[in-house]
Design an enzyme around this catalytic site. Structure first.
Site, PDB file in Angstrom:
ATOM      1  N   ASP A  27       0.868  -1.157   0.205  1.00  0.00           N
ATOM      2  CA  ASP A  27      -0.056  -0.119  -0.056  1.00  0.00           C
ATOM      3  C   ASP A  27       1.074   1.371   0.209  1.00  0.00           C
ATOM      4  OD1 ASP A  27      -2.210   1.788   0.494  1.00  0.00           O
ATOM      5  OD2 ASP A  27      -2.908   0.941   2.050  1.00  0.00           O
ATOM      6  N   HIS A  44       2.323   3.009  -8.426  1.00  0.00           N
ATOM      7  CA  HIS A  44       2.307   2.041  -9.390  1.00  0.00           C
ATOM      8  C   HIS A  44       3.286   0.790 -10.450  1.00  0.00           C
ATOM      9  CE1 HIS A  44      -1.313   2.003  -7.542  1.00  0.00           C
ATOM     10  NE2 HIS A  44      -2.400   2.204  -8.420  1.00  0.00           N
ATOM     11  N   SER A  72      -7.104  -6.193  -5.836  1.00  0.00           N
ATOM     12  CA  SER A  72      -8.164  -6.183  -5.056  1.00  0.00           C
ATOM     13  C   SER A  72      -9.282  -7.038  -5.804  1.00  0.00           C
ATOM     14  CB  SER A  72      -8.100  -6.004  -3.661  1.00  0.00           C
ATOM     15  OG  SER A  72      -9.086  -4.508  -4.047  1.00  0.00           O
ATOM     16  N   GLU A  74     -12.337  -4.963  -4.615  1.00  0.00           N
ATOM     17  CA  GLU A  74     -11.941  -3.153  -4.365  1.00  0.00           C
ATOM     18  C   GLU A  74     -11.754  -2.562  -5.493  1.00  0.00           C
ATOM     19  OE1 GLU A  74     -12.138  -5.878  -1.992  1.00  0.00           O
ATOM     20  OE2 GLU A  74     -13.649  -5.988  -1.192  1.00  0.00           O
ATOM     21  N   LEU A 138      11.177 -20.871  -5.130  1.00  0.00           N
ATOM     22  CA  LEU A 138       9.864 -19.629  -4.168  1.00  0.00           C
ATOM     23  C   LEU A 138       8.383 -20.244  -4.645  1.00  0.00           C
ATOM     24  CD1 LEU A 138       9.232 -17.052  -2.072  1.00  0.00           C
ATOM     25  CD2 LEU A 138       9.884 -16.092  -4.030  1.00  0.00           C
ATOM     26  N   SER A 203      -7.928  -5.260   5.582  1.00  0.00           N
ATOM     27  CA  SER A 203      -8.750  -5.562   3.658  1.00  0.00           C
ATOM     28  C   SER A 203      -8.426  -6.408   3.074  1.00  0.00           C
ATOM     29  CB  SER A 203      -7.888  -4.322   3.005  1.00  0.00           C
ATOM     30  OG  SER A 203      -7.475  -2.779   4.064  1.00  0.00           O
ATOM     31  N   GLU A 214       2.035 -13.337  12.210  1.00  0.00           N
ATOM     32  CA  GLU A 214       1.848 -11.880  13.009  1.00  0.00           C
ATOM     33  C   GLU A 214       1.874 -11.117  12.349  1.00  0.00           C
ATOM     34  OE1 GLU A 214       3.033 -11.680  16.024  1.00  0.00           O
ATOM     35  OE2 GLU A 214       3.066 -14.124  16.468  1.00  0.00           O
TER      36      GLU A 214
HETATM   37  C1  FPP Z   1      -2.880  -0.174  -3.122  1.00  0.00           C
HETATM   38  O1  FPP Z   1      -1.413   1.098  -2.865  1.00  0.00           O
HETATM   39  C2  FPP Z   1      -1.753  -0.337  -4.109  1.00  0.00           C
HETATM   40  C3  FPP Z   1      -2.085  -1.134  -5.462  1.00  0.00           C
HETATM   41  C4  FPP Z   1      -3.371  -0.917  -5.399  1.00  0.00           C
HETATM   42  C5  FPP Z   1      -1.675  -2.366  -7.002  1.00  0.00           C
HETATM   43  C6  FPP Z   1      -0.714  -2.954  -6.503  1.00  0.00           C
HETATM   44  C7  FPP Z   1      -0.022  -2.664  -7.926  1.00  0.00           C
HETATM   45  C8  FPP Z   1       1.448  -3.368  -7.884  1.00  0.00           C
HETATM   46  C9  FPP Z   1       2.724  -3.679  -6.972  1.00  0.00           C
HETATM   47  C10 FPP Z   1       2.089  -3.103  -8.974  1.00  0.00           C
HETATM   48  C11 FPP Z   1       2.239  -4.447 -10.188  1.00  0.00           C
HETATM   49  C12 FPP Z   1       1.456  -5.286  -9.543  1.00  0.00           C
HETATM   50  C13 FPP Z   1       2.160  -6.564 -10.158  1.00  0.00           C
HETATM   51  C14 FPP Z   1       2.623  -7.941  -9.275  1.00  0.00           C
HETATM   52  C15 FPP Z   1       2.888  -6.509 -11.201  1.00  0.00           C
HETATM   53  P1  FPP Z   1      -2.729   2.150  -3.873  1.00  0.00           P
HETATM   54  O2  FPP Z   1      -2.715   2.903  -4.862  1.00  0.00           O
HETATM   55  O3  FPP Z   1      -3.674   2.701  -3.259  1.00  0.00           O
HETATM   56  O4  FPP Z   1      -1.889   3.388  -2.425  1.00  0.00           O
HETATM   57  P2  FPP Z   1      -2.476   4.820  -1.695  1.00  0.00           P
HETATM   58  O5  FPP Z   1      -3.289   4.185  -0.537  1.00  0.00           O
HETATM   59  O6  FPP Z   1      -1.173   5.783  -1.517  1.00  0.00           O
HETATM   60  O7  FPP Z   1      -2.996   5.993  -2.841  1.00  0.00           O
END
Ligand code: FPP
Length: 248
Positions: A27, A44, A72, A74, A138, A203, A214
């Site tokens: 996040d 991202h 997710s 959501e 892994l 979440s 943990e």
């Molecule tokens: C949450 O941060 C993150 C996401 C909803 C997306 C996660 C995506 C990646 C790590 C990149 C692509 C993944 C792969 C596997 C290639 P947020 O956008 O909610 O951040 P904020 O809370 O600061 O708005």
């Protein structure tokens, strides 16, 4: 990938008592970008670029499984252009990184229902799974269109179908039968869940699998979560007293 020896682990401040399965809620990408006056999508992208080091370190530490919350159930409610940018990143990631991951013996599994994703995403992630599924290194699980409640509903439907086919009596439904029908069947339960970005909640991420995990929360935004910070989280994990409801 070279695995760390006990001596090398000690030089990092770690003992061999590492988690078998680590989950990460990545996040803070949007806020990382905002801080730099960049569009959220670049947050991202920076998040995606962070994965290589995280995966390599997890593998080098000989940790059995790593589960990453990438999209997710959501997340569909985000602006259309952000959702579409995330899809493009997924295609780019699974195309660009696949050979390297395969070469390093990583076994990719998708947790979630990807049927609603655009075909380019479905094809890229399915190709990655098929190519690497026999690998013995892994176990890398990417949660895509994943939600723990939806996963539980799916498992309940599967148990009912088995019961209706006469393969299982309702009384025979036990925890093992339920866990066998989760996306994570056959994997160890989560030992450690890391959430970056300051929020202190799960979440809807692997709620059953995290029953005894943990929890490690950090204010660091995911794109800033370095290998050093990952090691700090593992050190903190090693200080925890895991009792599983018993008295020691
Ligand atoms: C949450 O941060 C993150 C996401 C909803 C997306 C996660 C995506 C990646 C790590 C990149 C692509 C993944 C792969 C596997 C290639 P947020 O956008 O909610 O951040 P904020 O809370 O600061 O708005």
């Amino acid at each position: 990938m070279a695995k760390y020896t006990q001596k090398e682990l000690a030089s990092l401040g770690l003992t061999p008592m590492l988690p078998k399965h680590v989950g990460i809620i990545m996040d803070g990408n949007g806020r990382w970008a905002k801080q730099r006056m960049l569009p959220r999508t670049l947050g991202h992208r920076a998040a995606m670029d962070k994965l290589r080091g995280t995966i390599r370190l997890t593998s080098d530490l000989n940790i059995e499984a790593l589960s990453l919350y990438a999209f997710s159930t959501e997340n569909w409610s985000r602006p259309e252009e952000e959702v579409s940018a995330l899809f493009d990143l997924l295609v780019e990631y699974f195309t660009r990184e696949l050979d390297e991951l395969h070469k390093n013996g990583v076994c990719i599994r998708i947790l979630g229902d990807i049927s609603a994703f655009p075909s380019a995403v479905r094809e890229a992630v399915t190709r990655a799974h098929v190519k690497t599924r026999e690998n013995t290194g892994l176990k890398l699980n990417i949660a895509l269109n994943y939600g723990s409640r939806a996963e539980l509903v799916r498992a309940a439907q599967s148990l009912c179908e088995s019961a209706l086919r006469g393969e299982l009596r309702p009384k025979e439904i036990d925890e093992a039968a339920l866990f066998d029908r989760l996306y994570t069947y056959g994997l160890p339960e989560l030992d450690l869940v890391i959430r970056t970005g300051g929020e202190k909640r799960l979440s809807n991420f692997m709620l059953l699998q995290a029953a005894y995990a943990e929890l490690y929360f950090t204010d660091t935004y995911w794109p800033d979560f370095s290998e050093k910070k990952y090691i700090e989280a593992l050190k903190e994990y090693q200080l925890r007293d895991r009792r599983y409801g018993t008295v020691k």
